[in-house]
Design an enzyme around this catalytic site. Sequence first.
Site, PDB file in Angstrom:
ATOM      1  N   ASN A 187       9.277 -12.954  16.095  1.00 12.92           N
ATOM      2  CA  ASN A 187       9.361 -11.671  15.374  1.00 12.92           C
ATOM      3  C   ASN A 187      10.290 -11.767  14.170  1.00 12.92           C
ATOM      4  OD1 ASN A 187       7.805 -10.925  17.490  1.00 12.92           O
ATOM      5  ND2 ASN A 187       9.229  -9.467  18.390  1.00 12.92           N
ATOM      6  N   THR A 219      -6.829  13.048 -27.099  1.00  9.25           N
ATOM      7  CA  THR A 219      -6.443  13.762 -25.886  1.00  9.25           C
ATOM      8  C   THR A 219      -7.722  14.411 -25.382  1.00  9.25           C
ATOM      9  OG1 THR A 219      -5.927  15.840 -27.006  1.00  9.25           O
ATOM     10  CG2 THR A 219      -4.122  14.276 -26.821  1.00  9.25           C
ATOM     11  N   HIS A 220      -7.859  14.551 -24.082  1.00  7.33           N
ATOM     12  CA  HIS A 220      -9.114  15.050 -23.476  1.00  7.33           C
ATOM     13  C   HIS A 220     -10.300  14.218 -23.955  1.00  7.33           C
ATOM     14  CE1 HIS A 220      -6.763  18.771 -22.660  1.00  7.33           C
ATOM     15  NE2 HIS A 220      -6.271  18.516 -23.865  1.00  7.33           N
ATOM     16  N   SER A 242     -27.969  -8.476 -18.138  1.00 10.69           N
ATOM     17  CA  SER A 242     -28.787  -7.779 -17.147  1.00 10.69           C
ATOM     18  C   SER A 242     -29.991  -8.651 -16.839  1.00 10.69           C
ATOM     19  CB  SER A 242     -29.227  -6.436 -17.715  1.00 10.69           C
ATOM     20  OG  SER A 242     -30.449  -6.021 -17.134  1.00 10.69           O
ATOM     21  N   LYS A 288     -28.486  -6.552 -23.080  1.00 13.23           N
ATOM     22  CA  LYS A 288     -27.205  -6.161 -22.504  1.00 13.23           C
ATOM     23  C   LYS A 288     -26.091  -7.202 -22.639  1.00 13.23           C
ATOM     24  CE  LYS A 288     -27.459  -2.301 -20.098  1.00 13.23           C
ATOM     25  NZ  LYS A 288     -26.437  -1.295 -20.244  1.00 13.23           N
ATOM     26  N   GLU A 294     -14.817  -3.448 -15.787  1.00 10.73           N
ATOM     27  CA  GLU A 294     -15.199  -2.441 -14.788  1.00 10.73           C
ATOM     28  C   GLU A 294     -14.626  -2.815 -13.432  1.00 10.73           C
ATOM     29  OE1 GLU A 294     -19.532  -2.194 -15.041  1.00 10.73           O
ATOM     30  OE2 GLU A 294     -19.296  -2.439 -17.190  1.00 10.73           O
ATOM     31  N   TYR A 323       9.050  -4.416  17.750  1.00  7.08           N
ATOM     32  CA  TYR A 323       7.881  -5.181  17.292  1.00  7.08           C
ATOM     33  C   TYR A 323       6.617  -4.740  18.007  1.00  7.08           C
ATOM     34  CZ  TYR A 323       4.579  -8.906  16.441  1.00  7.08           C
ATOM     35  OH  TYR A 323       3.447  -9.591  16.096  1.00  7.08           O
ATOM     36  N   LYS A 329       0.191  -8.654   7.127  1.00 11.41           N
ATOM     37  CA  LYS A 329       0.246  -9.893   6.346  1.00 11.41           C
ATOM     38  C   LYS A 329      -0.938 -10.004   5.392  1.00 11.41           C
ATOM     39  CE  LYS A 329       0.546 -13.059   9.413  1.00 11.41           C
ATOM     40  NZ  LYS A 329       0.964 -14.043  10.446  1.00 11.41           N
TER      41      LYS A 329
HETATM   42  N1  ARG Z   1       1.584 -13.927  14.229  1.00 10.58           N
HETATM   43  C1  ARG Z   1       2.532 -12.961  14.700  1.00 10.58           C
HETATM   44  C2  ARG Z   1       2.764 -11.868  13.631  1.00 10.58           C
HETATM   45  O1  ARG Z   1       2.420 -12.082  12.505  1.00 10.58           O
HETATM   46  C3  ARG Z   1       3.804 -13.633  15.016  1.00 10.58           C
HETATM   47  C4  ARG Z   1       4.697 -12.831  15.867  1.00 10.58           C
HETATM   48  C5  ARG Z   1       4.222 -12.797  17.252  1.00 10.58           C
HETATM   49  N2  ARG Z   1       5.146 -12.098  18.068  1.00 10.58           N
HETATM   50  C6  ARG Z   1       4.788 -11.581  19.270  1.00 10.58           C
HETATM   51  N3  ARG Z   1       5.724 -10.942  19.884  1.00 10.58           N
HETATM   52  N4  ARG Z   1       3.596 -11.736  19.748  1.00 10.58           N
HETATM   53  O2  ARG Z   1       3.227 -10.822  13.939  1.00 10.58           O
END
Ligand code: ARG
Length: 461
Positions: free
Chosen positions: A115, A160-161, A283, A289, A296, A323, A331
């Site tokens: 953690n 503007t607008h 296109s 085109k 975009e 945790y 992530k």
């Molecule tokens: N891959 C886990 C994460 O990104 C690692 C931590 C895992 N910890 C646990 N108590 N299972 O959170």
Amino acid sequence: MKTKKTITDSTVDPDILSYTVGDDPVLDLKLAVWDCLGTAAHVTMLSEMKLKKPVVTKKEAATVRKELGKIAQRSQEGKFEIRVDDQDVHMAVERMLTEKLGDLGKKIHTGRSRNDQVAVDVRLHMKDEILRTEAEAVALASTLVAFGAKAGPIPLVGRTHLQPAMPSSVEMWATGHAEMILDQLENLEAAYRLSDLNPLGSAAGYGVPLPLDRQRTSELLAFSRPIHNCFGASMARGECEAALLSALAQLMAVLSRCAEDLILFSMPEFAYFKLPRAYCTGSSIMPQKFNPDVLELMRSKAAQVLGLQTAALSMMHAMPGGYNRDLQDSKGLYMKGLDITRTTLRILQKVVAGVSVNAENCRKAFSPGVYATDVALQMVAEGKPWRDAYHEVRDEFAALYDGRPSHVSNLDPDEVVMAKTHEGTTGGIDLGLYNRRCKAALDAIAKRMKAMEDAKKKLFK
Ligand code: ARG
């Protein structure tokens, strides 16, 4: 049945395991260097703890650090593999160390949890990525400033607008967007400062009965300080990810508006700007085109990054303290946000640098209305009260609007652009200011990058 001994346990159902491991074996590759660095700091600190019997000696710590340096090197060469039964980068590194160093490898996780380990990896990675994103943002701002400086005071209808409003210039348009981008560095700075706090030593979120020196690991890893409360440190995961995504979402919104202006101004009906043919896509049915798809997509990417920020905050808001595995999913969110933003910054630089300005079309677009305010202000200069002058000019334009006879005055676009000279208007753009801001930002980024490089050099020695 003979089961292979993995670092945690091997009794988990394969489907459940694969669901819980998720994308970690791929995403964690981005964290490998940082995991090695965090472990190097942790092991160094363990070796310095005043205990009757050391967990690891200083010599052993040096051996581990050297090996970690090699693993980090391999990961930079793309030769780092996370196996299914490793589950993540943390256990992959421990496996590699144990294969190489035997029992010593088994000691490195003493007084640490995945953690705090993953939280530290993510923060080190984020700090590095924020700096790289900032550098890319500064490069785009510089490109816009250079584009504006080259075009100089070419008159451009200010809107503007979306309606014609007042005289502007290509220089004002370009440096205005550059300034918006530079101002966004403030939000990235806030995200940087949050990620610059060290969660290492909080372990599972409640500390451990060992004399961990959390100041020491902070110093070794070039963090500004530890997050004091171990429980707080465990809850801070996800927070800096959300703060970063918020900064990225705001930056993307700024880029998206610049892209939108470029789409508009390069439409044949405007034709103030022209994109290089190689930057336009065609296109499959309409042979005529040359579309600005690239710009975009910047609008849609801005929306996606905002979505990522919302996902990060939604994920956390109902989570109990401590945790929870939900956090693993933060992530992918911040990594995707960084990826999209960095790519967009890079591609927009290329597009801006390729844009050509059609000065004649820019001037031709000055309808009489664009001068209306300037005309009224000329009357003020001759002594008329502002509101009377306003109504006089307004009446002429109302007649024009209704199709009645009118006598609206026309001025010269180049003259009106140069006639406005106060700070920040068409004739008062201080290009030096932008260049100084870009340089100061790059110097600050380089200083922080160097501090991290020095930390790496020391820890992987
Ligand atoms: N891959 C886990 C994460 O990104 C690692 C931590 C895992 N910890 C646990 N108590 N299972 O959170």
